[in-house]
Design an enzyme around this catalytic site. Structure first.
Site, PDB file in Angstrom:
ATOM      1  N   SER A  33      32.396  -4.374  26.460  1.00 15.57           N
ATOM      2  CA  SER A  33      31.936  -5.008  25.179  1.00 15.57           C
ATOM      3  C   SER A  33      31.213  -6.240  25.269  1.00 15.57           C
ATOM      4  CB  SER A  33      33.469  -5.322  24.484  1.00 15.57           C
ATOM      5  OG  SER A  33      33.131  -5.697  23.105  1.00 15.57           O
ATOM      6  N   ASP A  41      31.588   4.792  19.049  1.00 10.65           N
ATOM      7  CA  ASP A  41      32.130   3.537  19.157  1.00 10.65           C
ATOM      8  C   ASP A  41      30.893   2.602  18.586  1.00 10.65           C
ATOM      9  OD1 ASP A  41      32.751   0.816  19.586  1.00 10.65           O
ATOM     10  OD2 ASP A  41      32.796   1.220  21.896  1.00 10.65           O
ATOM     11  N   HIS A  90      36.525   1.734  20.158  1.00 11.03           N
ATOM     12  CA  HIS A  90      36.207   0.802  21.013  1.00 11.03           C
ATOM     13  C   HIS A  90      37.574   0.308  21.743  1.00 11.03           C
ATOM     14  CE1 HIS A  90      33.852  -2.332  22.718  1.00 11.03           C
ATOM     15  NE2 HIS A  90      34.609  -3.287  22.098  1.00 11.03           N
TER      16      HIS A  90
END
Length: 303
Positions: free
Chosen positions: A152, A248, A274
């Site tokens: 991320s 995502d 996610h």
């Protein structure tokens, strides 16, 4: 007497000429301008305590803290990157493989949380801290190689650093990088790096929303959407691996103007896909993202 002086002078002249010839031969014939140097560049000395490889993990938003222990992080016990670093620490002794987790203020301030660090500030802190680790480790252990992995926001940080190193503008030489794994990279582009797993049609949120920064800023102040990385990964193109779960919104956002407000909110709101990379079977057939990265890293270390 005159003959004697003449003989002495003649002898001196012969000695001078002979000395000149010897000097000329030693500097011209033996070691002329085209002769190779006697001392070539030496291999940097690697101290005995240095590991062969350092594995650097960059956690995502809310999964790290500035003062966290990089060898035993506890800021978030549920951090996704722990499911990668712990198996590696169990598999390799620390003197062989150094496993280091980036400690940084992993935050993403929105309009309702003024006491938090903005995405721009958090990202820059993470980049600075990780680059400092690379610099100091490379100076101390010049023959140690590196593997980078990020999730991320951590993937954005690791990807930005890989972008600079691959373009020959980074803090360490590209040849010291064995591989980079980016999971849910917010600046992902199709064809940039090596895609792993099921294909996705979208792009990273920063790429998708870059034309709409005026819409994003009121919702997430200090979150500049910077678009794609200029130059991609350069010489690291074949060593950077991209993992993105279908749907995502962080790495598989639509590249169009529609629903810009919804996509901007998706950056700071809960995203079920996610949060499931450790269990989602729809990312990489036959395995999960964290399992794949562990096996990939072991292959690079052992190889």
């Amino acid at each position: 007497m005159k003959k004697f002086l003449t003989a002495v002078v003649a002898a001196i002249v012969v000695v001078v000429i002979a000395s000149g010839v010897v000097h000329w031969m030693s500097t011209s014939d033996v070691a002329g301008p085209d002769a190779p140097p006697t001392d070539g560049p030496s291999t940097p000395v690697q101290p005995d305590h240095c590991p062969r490889v350092e594995f650097i993990a960059a956690p995502g938003t809310w999964e790290s803290a500035k003062g966290d222990d990089p060898f035993n992080p506890t800021a978030n016990p549920m951090s996704f990157m722990l499911s990668i670093t712990r198996p590696l620490q169990e598999r390799y002794p620390a003197n062989e493989v150094k496993v280091w987790t980036l400690p940084y203020t992993a935050q993403f301030k929105n309009i309702n949380a003024q006491d938090q660090m903005s995405y721009d500030e958090s990202r820059e802190e993470g980049i600075s801290t990780l680059e400092h680790e690379l610099i100091s480790m490379h100076q101390e252990c010049p023959q140690t190689d590196f593997i980078l992995a990020g999730f991320s926001q951590g993937a954005v940080i690791a990807g930005d650093i890989a972008n600079k190193i691959g373009a020959d503008g980074g803090v360490i030489p590209a040849e010291r990088i064995r591989g980079v794994a980016l999971i849910a990279d917010g600046r992902r582009e199709p064809g940039v790096g090596q895609a792993v797993g099921n294909g996705v049609a979208g792009v990273g949120a920063e790429v998708s929303l870059a034309p709409l920064n005026l819409v994003v800023q009121p919702i997430v102040p200090g979150a500049t959407m910077r678009g794609p990385r200029v130059g991609g990964f350069g010489s690291l193109q074949d060593r950077v691996f991209d993992i993105c779960a279908p749907d995502d919104s962080i790495c598989d956002a639509p590249f169009n103007v529609g629903n810009a407000l919804g996509r901007a909110r998706g950056l700071v709101e809960s995203n079920g896909v996610h949060a499931m990379y450790a269990t989602n079977p729809n990312v990489i057939p036959g395995t999960t993202a964290n399992q794949w990265v562990v096996e990939w890293a072991q292959g690079l270390i052992n190889g």
